[in-house]
Design an enzyme around this catalytic site. Structure first.
Site, PDB file in Angstrom:
ATOM      1  N   ALA A 229      15.837 -40.539  -0.693  1.00  0.00           N
ATOM      2  CA  ALA A 229      14.520 -41.088  -0.775  1.00  0.00           C
ATOM      3  C   ALA A 229      13.732 -41.388   0.681  1.00  0.00           C
ATOM      4  O   ALA A 229      12.855 -41.313   0.857  1.00  0.00           O
ATOM      5  CB  ALA A 229      14.900 -42.365  -1.457  1.00  0.00           C
TER       6      ALA A 229
ATOM      7  N   GLU B  50       0.701  -1.125  -0.147  1.00  0.00           N
ATOM      8  CA  GLU B  50       0.083  -0.012   0.019  1.00  0.00           C
ATOM      9  C   GLU B  50       0.724   1.237   0.140  1.00  0.00           C
ATOM     10  O   GLU B  50       0.538   2.264  -0.802  1.00  0.00           O
ATOM     11  CB  GLU B  50      -0.741  -0.005   1.349  1.00  0.00           C
ATOM     12  CG  GLU B  50      -1.765  -1.097   1.333  1.00  0.00           C
ATOM     13  CD  GLU B  50      -1.332  -2.497   1.992  1.00  0.00           C
ATOM     14  OE1 GLU B  50      -2.067  -3.047   2.638  1.00  0.00           O
ATOM     15  OE2 GLU B  50      -0.219  -2.711   1.985  1.00  0.00           O
TER      16      GLU B  50
ATOM     17  N   ARG C  33      13.752 -23.333  -6.236  1.00  0.00           N
ATOM     18  CA  ARG C  33      14.632 -22.869  -5.080  1.00  0.00           C
ATOM     19  C   ARG C  33      14.413 -21.624  -4.827  1.00  0.00           C
ATOM     20  O   ARG C  33      14.443 -20.979  -3.398  1.00  0.00           O
ATOM     21  CB  ARG C  33      16.105 -23.287  -5.109  1.00  0.00           C
ATOM     22  CG  ARG C  33      16.274 -24.954  -5.428  1.00  0.00           C
ATOM     23  CD  ARG C  33      17.675 -25.234  -5.774  1.00  0.00           C
ATOM     24  NE  ARG C  33      18.317 -26.606  -5.785  1.00  0.00           N
ATOM     25  CZ  ARG C  33      19.341 -26.945  -5.998  1.00  0.00           C
ATOM     26  NH1 ARG C  33      20.350 -26.260  -6.107  1.00  0.00           N
ATOM     27  NH2 ARG C  33      19.357 -28.532  -5.939  1.00  0.00           N
TER      28      ARG C  33
ATOM     29  N   GLU D 271      14.551 -31.889  -1.123  1.00  0.00           N
ATOM     30  CA  GLU D 271      15.188 -32.346  -2.277  1.00  0.00           C
ATOM     31  C   GLU D 271      15.772 -33.798  -2.108  1.00  0.00           C
ATOM     32  O   GLU D 271      16.341 -34.365  -3.284  1.00  0.00           O
ATOM     33  CB  GLU D 271      16.192 -31.533  -2.938  1.00  0.00           C
ATOM     34  CG  GLU D 271      15.488 -30.329  -3.534  1.00  0.00           C
ATOM     35  CD  GLU D 271      16.448 -29.564  -4.700  1.00  0.00           C
ATOM     36  OE1 GLU D 271      17.407 -30.361  -4.925  1.00  0.00           O
ATOM     37  OE2 GLU D 271      16.014 -28.694  -5.127  1.00  0.00           O
TER      38      GLU D 271
ATOM     39  N   LEU E 169      23.132 -26.538  -3.412  1.00  0.00           N
ATOM     40  CA  LEU E 169      21.836 -25.968  -2.930  1.00  0.00           C
ATOM     41  C   LEU E 169      21.486 -24.639  -3.015  1.00  0.00           C
ATOM     42  O   LEU E 169      21.050 -23.829  -2.407  1.00  0.00           O
ATOM     43  CB  LEU E 169      21.838 -26.545  -1.337  1.00  0.00           C
ATOM     44  CG  LEU E 169      21.623 -28.043  -0.928  1.00  0.00           C
ATOM     45  CD1 LEU E 169      21.714 -28.203   0.246  1.00  0.00           C
ATOM     46  CD2 LEU E 169      20.911 -28.900  -1.986  1.00  0.00           C
TER      47      LEU E 169
END
Length: 358
Positions: free
Chosen positions: A298, A61, A197, A295, A217
Site C-alpha cells: 500500500a 517486415e 505479469r 503490485e 512474482l
C-alpha cells in the site's frame, strides 16, 4: 509505372487492423522493442503476414516477406506493405527494414504511426520516399500508438510505463491484521493477473509485501514469460530464503547500500534522502525496462499515485468479502475509468491517469 489503385480509407484500415492483431502476438517477448505487425497485400489479397516475435529476432517486415509463398514472390514488387509502426532506418540488432522494402521495390507502404525512437523518428519514411516509395502515414494512428504505449512512454517520457495493481475487499482493505495473509481475488481472476505479469517487462513490490507474503512474482498460472522481479529493500533487510530470490528469473534489489551483482542478484543503489519513485523510474529507464507492474504494498502504491508517476491502475474488488479492519487500500486520485469487468464475485476496474494540458 505500376498501376496500383489507391484503396479507400476503409480498406487501408482493415489491413492495418490486421497488422495490429498480429503485433499483439509478440506481447511479453519483444521488449524493449515495440510490438509491430506487417501485412503484404496484392490486389486485395494478403500474400504475406508477419510480426516481431522475439527481441533481437527479425522484424515484422522481414517475417512478412519471408512468409510469401514461392508462387507469390513475383508479386512482392507489385504489392502494398502495411506496417503498424514506421520501418526502421538504422542498423541495430537487425538491418534496416526500410532498406528491405526498397530492395524489394515495394511501391506503396502504409504506416500506422511514426516511431519515436530517435534513431528512426521519420528517417525510415524519409528514406523510403527518397527511394521513390509512396508512403501513407497515420492509418489507425491512435490504435497503433495505444498498442505501443509502453514503447512510446519509454522514448518520450524517458521512463517505463507504470501499471499499478491491487486487490481489495468490498470495504476497502488490501490486507487483514498484521501477520495474516488475506486472499482476496478468486482463482480465475488470478489467471488474469498472471497474464498481466507476462505482458510487462518487470514487476515491483516493496519490503513489507516481500516479507509478509513471500510472493513468487512469476506467471505460474499463465503460459507466458516471467517478468524481471524488482523489490525495494532500502536497508537490505530481506532474507535470501524468500522465493523472489530463487533462480526462477532475474531479481533486482533497489536499496541504499549496495551497487552491482552478488550471488546472481543485481543491486541498484539509490539515495535514501531523495524521493524514491523518480529514482526507481530513472534506474529502470537506464536498464532499458520499458514497463513495470507495481503490485504492492500500500505504501509503495500510494507513493506512485502521490508522485503522479503512473499510467494505469488495475483494481480488483471482491464484492463478497469484507475485512472489517486491516490495511486500507491506496487512494486513487484524479483517475479516469477505462474498463470494468466482473468475474464471479470479483470486479476488475481499469483506470488511467488524465493527461493534464498546460
Amino acid at each position: 509505372m505500376l498501376n496500383i489503385a489507391d484503396p479507400s480509407i476503409m480498406v487501408h484500415e482493415r489491413f492495418m487492423q490486421r497488422c495490429l492483431e498480429l503485433a499483439v502476438l509478440g506481447a511479453g517477448h519483444v521488449a524493449p522493442n515495440p510490438l509491430v505487425g506487417a501485412v503484404l497485400v496484392h490486389n486485395g489479397r494478403i500474400i504475406g503476414e508477419g510480426y516481431h516475435q522475439q527481441y533481437g529476432g527479425p522484424h515484422a517486415e522481414v517475417n512478412c516477406i519471408n512468409a510469401v509463398s514461392e508462387t507469390d514472390k513475383a508479386l512482392i514488387s507489385q504489392s502494398v506493405m502495411y506496417v503498424s509502426l514506421e520501418p526502421c532506418a538504422h542498423y541495430g540488432k537487425t538491418p534496416p527494414c526500410a532498406d528491405l522494402l526498397i530492395r524489394h521495390k515495394i511501391p506503396l507502404v502504409v504506416v500506422g504511426c511514426r516511431d519515436p525512437f530517435p534513431e528512426v523518428d521519420g528517417k525510415g519514411i524519409e528514406k523510403m520516399r527518397a527511394a521513390g516509395i509512396d508512403v501513407i502515414l497515420g492509418i489507425c494512428e491512435e490504435d497503433a500508438k495505444e498498442l505501443n504505449k509502453r514503447f512510446f512512454t519509454y522514448h518520450t517520457a524517458y521512463r517505463p510505463y507504470v501499471i499499478l495493481k491491487w486487490a481489495q475487499t468490498a470495504d476497502g482493505f488490501i490486507a487483514g491484521i498484521p501477520g495474516e495473509r488475506l486472499l482476496i481475488s478468486n482463482a480465475l481472476t488470478n489467471r488474469f493477473v498472471h497474464r498481466w505479469r507476462s505482458e510487462e517487462a518487470a514487476i515491483l513490490v516493496g519490503t513489507n509485501t516481500a516479507m509478509q507474503d513471500d510472493p513468487q512474482l512469476n506467471t505460474r498460472y499463465w503460459n507466458g514469460p516471467d517478468p524481471i522481479r524488482l523489490v525495494v529493500d532500502i536497508d537490505l533487510r530481506l532474507p535470501k530464503t524468500l522465493q523472489l530470490f530463487n533462480d526462477g528469473s532475474k531479481t533486482i534489489v533497489i536499496n541504499a547500500i549496495r551497487q552491482g551483482e552478488k550471488n546472481g542478484i543485481q543491486y541498484i543503489q539509490i539515495d535514501r534522502k531523495k524521493e524514491l519513485v523518480p529514482q526507481i523510474l530513472k534506474c529502470l529507464h537506464q536498464l532499458r525496462i520499458n514497463s513495470v507492474l507495481v503490485e504492492g504494498g500500500a505504501v509503495l502504491l500510494q507513493s506512485f499515485i502521490d508522485s503522479g508517476y503512473w499510467d494505469e491502475a488495475r483494481v480488483i474488488t471482491n464484492t463478497a468479502l469484507t475485512a472489517g479492519t486491516g490495511l486500507p487500500a491506496p487512494r486513487l486520485l484524479m483517475a479516469e475509468s477505462v474498463y470494468t469487468e466482473q468475474i464471479l464475485t470479483d470486479i476488475i476496474q481499469v483506470f488511467s491517469r488524465p493527461v493534464v494540458s498546460l
